[in-house]
Design a protein around this motif. Structure first.
Motif, PDB file in Angstrom:
ATOM      1  N   ALA A 135       0.827  -1.206   0.000  1.00 44.72           N
ATOM      2  CA  ALA A 135       0.000   0.000   0.000  1.00 44.72           C
ATOM      3  C   ALA A 135       0.861   1.256   0.000  1.00 44.72           C
ATOM      4  N   ASN A 136       0.389   2.265  -0.724  1.00 44.63           N
ATOM      5  CA  ASN A 136       1.040   3.587  -0.764  1.00 44.63           C
ATOM      6  C   ASN A 136       2.491   3.534  -1.238  1.00 44.63           C
ATOM      7  N   THR A 137       2.756   2.657  -2.196  1.00 45.91           N
ATOM      8  CA  THR A 137       4.065   2.628  -2.844  1.00 45.91           C
ATOM      9  C   THR A 137       3.857   2.493  -4.349  1.00 45.91           C
ATOM     10  N   PRO A 138       4.741   3.105  -5.156  1.00 48.31           N
ATOM     11  CA  PRO A 138       4.629   2.931  -6.605  1.00 48.31           C
ATOM     12  C   PRO A 138       4.655   1.448  -6.968  1.00 48.31           C
ATOM     13  N   GLY A 139       3.774   1.075  -7.868  1.00 44.33           N
ATOM     14  CA  GLY A 139       3.677  -0.320  -8.274  1.00 44.33           C
ATOM     15  C   GLY A 139       2.539  -1.061  -7.601  1.00 44.33           C
ATOM     16  N   ALA A 140       2.002  -0.509  -6.513  1.00 47.44           N
ATOM     17  CA  ALA A 140       0.866  -1.138  -5.843  1.00 47.44           C
ATOM     18  C   ALA A 140      -0.349  -1.120  -6.764  1.00 47.44           C
ATOM     19  N   VAL A 141      -1.101  -2.202  -6.734  1.00 46.12           N
ATOM     20  CA  VAL A 141      -2.313  -2.306  -7.538  1.00 46.12           C
ATOM     21  C   VAL A 141      -3.520  -2.345  -6.603  1.00 46.12           C
ATOM     22  N   TYR A 142      -4.522  -1.535  -6.919  1.00 46.44           N
ATOM     23  CA  TYR A 142      -5.750  -1.464  -6.124  1.00 46.44           C
ATOM     24  C   TYR A 142      -6.934  -1.910  -6.974  1.00 46.44           C
ATOM     25  N   LYS A 143      -7.882  -2.559  -6.330  1.00 44.76           N
ATOM     26  CA  LYS A 143      -9.087  -3.052  -7.007  1.00 44.76           C
ATOM     27  C   LYS A 143     -10.325  -2.500  -6.322  1.00 44.76           C
ATOM     28  N   VAL A 144     -11.333  -2.153  -7.107  1.00 46.22           N
ATOM     29  CA  VAL A 144     -12.597  -1.674  -6.549  1.00 46.22           C
ATOM     30  C   VAL A 144     -13.311  -2.848  -5.879  1.00 46.22           C
ATOM     31  N   LYS A 145     -13.720  -2.636  -4.618  1.00 51.21           N
ATOM     32  CA  LYS A 145     -14.315  -3.694  -3.803  1.00 51.21           C
ATOM     33  C   LYS A 145     -15.700  -4.097  -4.293  1.00 51.21           C
ATOM     34  N   GLN A 146     -16.062  -5.324  -3.972  1.00 49.63           N
ATOM     35  CA  GLN A 146     -17.449  -5.752  -4.142  1.00 49.63           C
ATOM     36  C   GLN A 146     -18.333  -4.908  -3.230  1.00 49.63           C
ATOM     37  N   GLY A 147     -19.475  -4.462  -3.737  1.00 48.57           N
ATOM     38  CA  GLY A 147     -20.407  -3.685  -2.937  1.00 48.57           C
ATOM     39  C   GLY A 147     -20.016  -2.235  -2.763  1.00 48.57           C
ATOM     40  N   ALA A 148     -19.021  -1.759  -3.509  1.00 50.15           N
ATOM     41  CA  ALA A 148     -18.597  -0.366  -3.403  1.00 50.15           C
ATOM     42  C   ALA A 148     -19.757   0.570  -3.722  1.00 50.15           C
ATOM     43  N   ALA A 149     -19.851   1.641  -2.942  1.00 46.89           N
ATOM     44  CA  ALA A 149     -20.920   2.625  -3.145  1.00 46.89           C
ATOM     45  C   ALA A 149     -20.623   3.512  -4.348  1.00 46.89           C
ATOM     46  N   GLU A 150     -21.628   4.315  -4.730  1.00 47.13           N
ATOM     47  CA  GLU A 150     -21.427   5.280  -5.819  1.00 47.13           C
ATOM     48  C   GLU A 150     -20.259   6.204  -5.477  1.00 47.13           C
ATOM     49  N   PRO A 151     -19.480   6.639  -6.457  1.00 46.63           N
ATOM     50  CA  PRO A 151     -19.624   6.390  -7.896  1.00 46.63           C
ATOM     51  C   PRO A 151     -18.874   5.143  -8.385  1.00 46.63           C
ATOM     52  N   PHE A 152     -18.405   4.297  -7.444  1.00 53.02           N
ATOM     53  CA  PHE A 152     -17.630   3.117  -7.817  1.00 53.02           C
ATOM     54  C   PHE A 152     -18.498   1.886  -8.041  1.00 53.02           C
ATOM     55  N   ASN A 153     -19.805   1.992  -7.822  1.00 55.28           N
ATOM     56  CA  ASN A 153     -20.677   0.821  -7.917  1.00 55.28           C
ATOM     57  C   ASN A 153     -20.696   0.204  -9.314  1.00 55.28           C
ATOM     58  N   THR A 154     -20.377   0.995 -10.335  1.00 43.21           N
ATOM     59  CA  THR A 154     -20.333   0.472 -11.701  1.00 43.21           C
ATOM     60  C   THR A 154     -18.913   0.093 -12.125  1.00 43.21           C
ATOM     61  N   GLN A 155     -17.961   0.189 -11.185  1.00 43.17           N
ATOM     62  CA  GLN A 155     -16.558  -0.093 -11.517  1.00 43.17           C
ATOM     63  C   GLN A 155     -15.996  -1.275 -10.718  1.00 43.17           C
ATOM     64  N   VAL A 156     -16.866  -2.048 -10.087  1.00 38.88           N
ATOM     65  CA  VAL A 156     -16.430  -3.149  -9.228  1.00 38.88           C
ATOM     66  C   VAL A 156     -15.501  -4.102  -9.987  1.00 38.88           C
ATOM     67  N   GLY A 157     -14.366  -4.411  -9.344  1.00 32.12           N
ATOM     68  CA  GLY A 157     -13.404  -5.334  -9.941  1.00 32.12           C
ATOM     69  C   GLY A 157     -12.351  -4.672 -10.805  1.00 32.12           C
ATOM     70  N   LYS A 158     -12.577  -3.427 -11.195  1.00 34.88           N
ATOM     71  CA  LYS A 158     -11.584  -2.738 -12.011  1.00 34.88           C
ATOM     72  C   LYS A 158     -10.372  -2.370 -11.158  1.00 34.88           C
TER      73      LYS A 158
END
Length: 354
Positions: A248-271
């Motif tokens: 976390a918080n280092t260059p190269g870290a990859v983050y994924k949108v959580k299942q059940g994420a609220a708006e505006p991420f609700n349409t981006q789950v898994g990205k």
């Protein structure tokens, strides 16, 4: 994280042109005029913290303010940084949770606006009281932003870029200062200024420039392909994303949108998105308008914010393993609110004066 504040000050000094001085906040010393007691305390919130998923967190903090002062509390949610900044500066709000840059702007408009507290770092002190400004790209495209094995920002030139708001510290002030400082060392960009980053075009540094309005909005601009690179911070998207790989918080870290994420991420789950740049930023304050809140109530509020009752309130400082959405979260168990004064934000003011 040792001596991290020294690093932030160094960043600010590098970002300011030689001979450029700091902007004074105004003299707040001396006897203050009596403040008329009010029945209601209004708390303004940035768009990032104004969403429905954070209603419980806002209201829990409001309950603590009401208990400390014996007054009613109203929440002023906003859709634009400027609305919150103007509210606290004009007296339309009495308290505001705002970024360091927004505080500096509000203080410049009205020097009766002063910081009340900030959240500590994991050490429970101000030494590591920072969050992080990110530059992110979509997962799978990060290799283009490397020089050898290390990440670099050379290839962001000519890309579609999303900031948050030009009143955002981590979503504009810090990344824009970093970009200008990095590229102005190259002959091609030696005259580059922050103003050159505000608009895109064929003859501009970026091909297109967007403003997400919130950190969440900037991240979604990236994930939906509207932007190739986006600036946003860790804390404002923490409720919606999780580390997929890397540290976390280092260059190269990859983050994924959580299942059940609220708006505006609700349409981006898994990205997923990857970090190519990470910069520490001073933590955000709760600011208070000392022209609308009496000295007695200001003291009550400072005492309440720094009390064990708030520190140990799991609805204000969420436990480390909590799945709930919140503004503040325990990582080490030592996190708490600490009082600060205007001088704490001198590095940010220096960036603003550039």
């Amino acid at each position: 994280m040792k001596k991290i504040l020294t690093l932030i000050i160094s960043l600010s000094l590098v970002a300011v042109a030689a001979g450029c001085g700091t902007k004074a906040a105004g003299d707040t010393k001396g006897a203050a005029a009596p403040v008329k007691t009010k029945d209601t305390i209004t708390i303004a919130w940035y768009p990032n913290e104004s969403g429905a998923e954070l209603k419980d967190a806002r209201e829990e903090l409001g309950k603590a303010v009401a208990a400390a002062t014996g007054k009613k509390v109203e929440h002023k949610t906003t859709t634009d940084y400027i609305i919150a900044i103007e509210a606290i500066a004009s007296g339309g709000a009495d308290l505001a949770y705002m970024g360091p840059q927004g505080y500096v702007e509000a203080n410049a408009k009205n020097n009766k606006v002063q910081p009340l507290v900030v959240s500590s770092g994991e050490s429970g002190t101000l030494e590591d009281a920072v969050y992080y400004s990110w530059l992110g790209v979509r997962k799978g495209e990060e290799a283009a932003y490397k020089n050898g094995s290390a990440f670099a920002i050379d290839k962001i030139a000519g890309k579609k870029f999303s900031f948050v708001s030009n009143s955002s510290t981590s979503g504009f002030k810090v990344p824009s200062a970093n970009i200008v400082n990095y590229f102005s060392k190259q002959d091609q960009y030696k005259k580059l200024t922050v103003d050159d980053l505000l608009q895109g075009g064929k003859d501009k540094f970026f091909s297109e420039v967007l403003f997400g309005g919130t950190h969440q909005g900037a991240a979604v601009n990236l994930l939906t392909g509207k932007a190739d690179v986006a600036a946003f911070c860790d804390t404002c998207v923490a409720n919606y994303v999780e580390v997929s790989s890397g540290t976390a918080n280092t260059p190269g870290a990859v983050y994924k949108v959580k299942q059940g994420a609220a708006e505006p991420f609700n349409t981006q789950v898994g990205k997923e998105f990857s970090l190519i740049s990470v910069t520490p930023v001073l933590n955000s304050p709760f600011a208070i308008n000392t022209g609308t809140v009496s000295a007695e109530d200001t003291k009550k509020l400072k005492d309440a914010f720094t009390s064990d009752a708030i520190t140990k309130n799991p609805k204000i400082f969420l436990p480390k393993d909590s799945k709930d959405a919140g503004v503040f979260k325990q990582k080490s168990g030592k996190e708490k609110f600490l009082p600060v004064d205007d001088a704490f934000f001198a590095p940010v003011r220096m960036l603003s004066s550039n």
